[in-house]
Design a protein around this motif. Structure first.
Motif, PDB file in Angstrom:
ATOM      1  N   VAL A  21     107.254 129.167  24.910  1.00 52.87           N
ATOM      2  CA  VAL A  21     107.584 130.548  25.447  1.00 52.87           C
ATOM      3  C   VAL A  21     107.116 130.368  27.188  1.00 52.87           C
ATOM      4  O   VAL A  21     107.537 130.555  28.163  1.00 52.87           O
ATOM      5  CB  VAL A  21     106.239 131.217  25.151  1.00 52.87           C
ATOM      6  CG1 VAL A  21     106.646 132.760  26.012  1.00 52.87           C
ATOM      7  CG2 VAL A  21     107.143 131.762  23.588  1.00 52.87           C
ATOM      8  N   ARG A  22     106.131 129.354  27.792  1.00 51.90           N
ATOM      9  CA  ARG A  22     105.361 129.558  29.351  1.00 51.90           C
ATOM     10  C   ARG A  22     106.381 128.452  30.113  1.00 51.90           C
ATOM     11  O   ARG A  22     107.095 128.797  30.873  1.00 51.90           O
ATOM     12  CB  ARG A  22     104.354 129.009  28.897  1.00 51.90           C
ATOM     13  CG  ARG A  22     103.837 128.102  30.622  1.00 51.90           C
ATOM     14  CD  ARG A  22     102.581 128.362  30.467  1.00 51.90           C
ATOM     15  NE  ARG A  22     101.839 128.015  31.847  1.00 51.90           N
ATOM     16  CZ  ARG A  22     100.658 127.508  32.377  1.00 51.90           C
ATOM     17  NH1 ARG A  22     100.359 126.274  31.082  1.00 51.90           N
ATOM     18  NH2 ARG A  22      99.994 127.766  32.936  1.00 51.90           N
TER      19      ARG A  22
ATOM     20  N   VAL B 127     103.071 129.552  22.390  1.00 50.35           N
ATOM     21  CA  VAL B 127     102.211 129.543  23.448  1.00 50.35           C
ATOM     22  C   VAL B 127     103.757 128.654  24.391  1.00 50.35           C
ATOM     23  O   VAL B 127     103.902 129.358  25.239  1.00 50.35           O
ATOM     24  CB  VAL B 127     101.280 130.002  23.710  1.00 50.35           C
ATOM     25  CG1 VAL B 127     100.848 131.367  22.998  1.00 50.35           C
ATOM     26  CG2 VAL B 127     100.390 128.297  23.368  1.00 50.35           C
TER      27      VAL B 127
ATOM     28  N   ASP C 169     108.277 139.643  20.039  1.00 44.32           N
ATOM     29  CA  ASP C 169     107.072 139.401  21.221  1.00 44.32           C
ATOM     30  C   ASP C 169     107.852 138.936  22.277  1.00 44.32           C
ATOM     31  O   ASP C 169     108.032 139.002  23.563  1.00 44.32           O
ATOM     32  CB  ASP C 169     105.678 138.810  20.650  1.00 44.32           C
ATOM     33  CG  ASP C 169     105.059 139.623  19.945  1.00 44.32           C
ATOM     34  OD1 ASP C 169     104.900 140.743  19.868  1.00 44.32           O
ATOM     35  OD2 ASP C 169     104.961 139.161  18.533  1.00 44.32           O
TER      36      ASP C 169
ATOM     37  N   GLU D  41     110.395 140.457  24.661  1.00 44.72           N
ATOM     38  CA  GLU D  41     109.507 141.379  24.785  1.00 44.72           C
ATOM     39  C   GLU D  41     108.435 140.553  26.786  1.00 44.72           C
ATOM     40  O   GLU D  41     109.165 141.043  27.943  1.00 44.72           O
ATOM     41  CB  GLU D  41     108.266 141.811  24.967  1.00 44.72           C
ATOM     42  CG  GLU D  41     108.001 143.394  25.834  1.00 44.72           C
ATOM     43  CD  GLU D  41     106.915 144.409  24.689  1.00 44.72           C
ATOM     44  OE1 GLU D  41     106.686 144.075  23.342  1.00 44.72           O
ATOM     45  OE2 GLU D  41     105.438 144.196  25.142  1.00 44.72           O
ATOM     46  N   ILE D  42     108.502 139.024  26.336  1.00 46.11           N
ATOM     47  CA  ILE D  42     107.614 138.686  27.485  1.00 46.11           C
ATOM     48  C   ILE D  42     108.729 138.097  28.033  1.00 46.11           C
ATOM     49  O   ILE D  42     108.304 137.236  29.265  1.00 46.11           O
ATOM     50  CB  ILE D  42     106.937 137.407  26.347  1.00 46.11           C
ATOM     51  CG1 ILE D  42     105.816 138.035  26.169  1.00 46.11           C
ATOM     52  CG2 ILE D  42     106.175 136.979  27.838  1.00 46.11           C
ATOM     53  CD1 ILE D  42     104.929 136.924  24.901  1.00 46.11           C
TER      54      ILE D  42
ATOM     55  N   GLY E   8     101.032 137.336  11.119  1.00 43.44           N
ATOM     56  CA  GLY E   8     100.682 137.577  12.742  1.00 43.44           C
ATOM     57  C   GLY E   8     100.035 136.386  12.836  1.00 43.44           C
ATOM     58  O   GLY E   8      99.502 135.853  13.646  1.00 43.44           O
ATOM     59  N   GLU E   9     100.323 135.838  11.875  1.00 43.31           N
ATOM     60  CA  GLU E   9     100.554 133.914  12.664  1.00 43.31           C
ATOM     61  C   GLU E   9     101.483 133.750  13.662  1.00 43.31           C
ATOM     62  O   GLU E   9     100.711 132.900  14.061  1.00 43.31           O
ATOM     63  CB  GLU E   9     100.301 132.907  11.359  1.00 43.31           C
ATOM     64  CG  GLU E   9      98.892 133.159  10.353  1.00 43.31           C
ATOM     65  CD  GLU E   9      99.419 132.548   8.735  1.00 43.31           C
ATOM     66  OE1 GLU E   9      98.399 132.510   8.578  1.00 43.31           O
ATOM     67  OE2 GLU E   9     100.248 131.129   8.929  1.00 43.31           O
ATOM     68  N   MET E  10     102.680 133.779  14.198  1.00 43.13           N
ATOM     69  CA  MET E  10     103.306 133.597  14.629  1.00 43.13           C
ATOM     70  C   MET E  10     104.321 135.029  15.768  1.00 43.13           C
ATOM     71  O   MET E  10     104.045 135.979  15.280  1.00 43.13           O
ATOM     72  CB  MET E  10     104.700 132.568  14.099  1.00 43.13           C
ATOM     73  CG  MET E  10     105.726 132.560  14.614  1.00 43.13           C
ATOM     74  SD  MET E  10     107.190 131.319  13.991  1.00 43.13           S
ATOM     75  CE  MET E  10     106.290 130.237  13.222  1.00 43.13           C
ATOM     76  N   LEU E  11     104.199 134.284  16.622  1.00 41.58           N
ATOM     77  CA  LEU E  11     105.326 135.318  17.810  1.00 41.58           C
ATOM     78  C   LEU E  11     106.245 135.725  16.754  1.00 41.58           C
ATOM     79  O   LEU E  11     106.610 135.109  16.715  1.00 41.58           O
ATOM     80  CB  LEU E  11     105.050 134.816  18.801  1.00 41.58           C
ATOM     81  CG  LEU E  11     104.393 134.123  19.693  1.00 41.58           C
ATOM     82  CD1 LEU E  11     104.462 133.197  20.721  1.00 41.58           C
ATOM     83  CD2 LEU E  11     103.486 135.475  20.814  1.00 41.58           C
TER      84      LEU E  11
END
Lengths: 87, 269
Positions: free
Chosen positions: B149-150, B146, B197, B200-201, B190-193
């Motif tokens: 990515v931000r 997170v 994903d 898309e962001i 499902g533990e990591m983007l």
């Protein structure tokens, strides 16, 4: 619903949670990125002017700036108190 | 025509220097004369990753101040004679780099080099700003996490408003996503983007995925850009990235967990 499904759907994966949080955050930060830099000052001065006439709270005023391809919109929203005595 | 590439991320520790070293070496190995510049004034590290730390005599700031010529400061790489390194200064003076000075050096380098790779420091302070200011292309190094990515998104905002190209209303900087430290097996759980994903962001063009790999630490331990470790997955990922950047069409790798049951039981190198 089978027992297996129950375990599978009982908790959203942490990755999908991360994606959801990031999408909201990034959208918000991108919209404020394009705002003109004078916006906070404008909001402050508007509030001062309004307060000369009406007793409004600090958070009763919101200034929104929106932008699309063809136009820019400045939206001003002031919430007046319920029973306002005008002088 | 020379092109200036900035390797940036906002967040620290995502692999900017590893990436700068690898792609600079990759471009040079393909026969393009390449310079790689460390913009992290005060915390120089590119020299260590490139294995030339004992050959540093003059640095970036010496050249800006006219205390050395560019040719005196540039270090020719020991593995590839098409690659030169310009180390950062260890000065603690924050204002050692000036926009004018950096611009002048880049103009001089442009006459002689095909690619100039600028290794940005973390953060959005002066060094990071100057590293990206003159860029033609930006490699955004992002981890599937997170905060990274931000920060990458913040850097995109800065690239599109505070760069020379933005200020002079020229064609915008070409931005590419390099997703590093990727673990397909954790994505599967499902533990990591996932790469989708993150794309898309950020809505960025994906240049490549670099898998989490032991070879990266091994490479930095020995002062060899990881791209020279041709057997390693990270080395191959960077080779793909360089080829794609140069216009080759290569399918993406290291996105899926290819390890079968056999691989899971016995592990891979």
């Amino acid at each position: 619903m089978s027992l297996l499904d129950y375990f599978r759907t009982s908790k959203a994966s942490s990755a999908s949670l991360a994606k959801e949080r990031l999408q909201i955050l990034v959208a918000h930060e991108r919209s404020s990125r394009n705002q003109p830099s004078y916006l906070p000052q404008l909001q402050k001065e508007l509030l001062e002017v309004i307060r000369k006439y009406v007793n409004v709270e600090q958070d009763a005023i919101s200034v929104n700036f929106e932008q699309n391809d063809t136009q820019e919109t400045l939206e001003l929203n002031i919430v007046l108190p319920d029973h306002q005595k005008t002088s | 025509m020379a092109r200036i590439i900035v390797v940036t991320s906002g967040k620290g520790g995502v692999g900017k220097t590893t990436t700068s070293a690898a792609i600079a070496m990759g471009l040079a190995k393909k026969g393009h004369k390449t310079a790689v510049i460390d913009f992290d004034v005060g915390l120089r590290n590119l020299d260590l990753i490139m294995g030339c730390e004992r050959r540093v005599v003059y640095d970036f700031v010496n050249v800006i101040n006219g205390e050395a010529t560019l040719n005196q400061a540039l270090i020719r790489d020991k593995n590839c004679n098409m690659l030169y390194i310009l180390p950062a200064s260890q000065t603690r003076d924050k204002d050692a780099l000036s926009q004018e000075g950096v611009g002048k050096i880049l103009d001089e380098l442009k006459k002689d080099f095909k690619y100039i790779v600028c290794d940005s420091p973390a953060g959005i302070e002066k060094g990071a700003h100057l590293a990206m200011y003159f860029a033609d292309d930006a490699f955004i190094v992002t981890n599937p996490e997170v905060s990274s990515v931000r920060d990458s998104d913040r850097m995109l905002g800065i690239l599109s408003s505070k760069s020379r190209r933005a200020e002079q209303n020229e064609e915008p900087i070409r931005e590419y996503l390099l997703l590093s430290r990727y673990s397909p097996d954790r994505v599967k759980l499902g533990e990591m983007l996932s790469v989708d994903d993150v794309q898309e962001i950020l809505s960025l063009h994906l240049l490549g995925v670099i898998p989490e790999s032991k070879s990266v630490l091994n490479a930095s331990n020995s002062g060899m850009p990881v791209i020279l470790d041709e057997k390693s997955d990270a080395g191959q990922a960077y080779a793909d990235i360089v080829a794609r950047y140069l216009g080759e069409d290569r399918p993406h790798r290291f996105i899926d967990d290819k390890k079968g049951l056999f691989g899971k039981l016995f592990g891979r190198k």
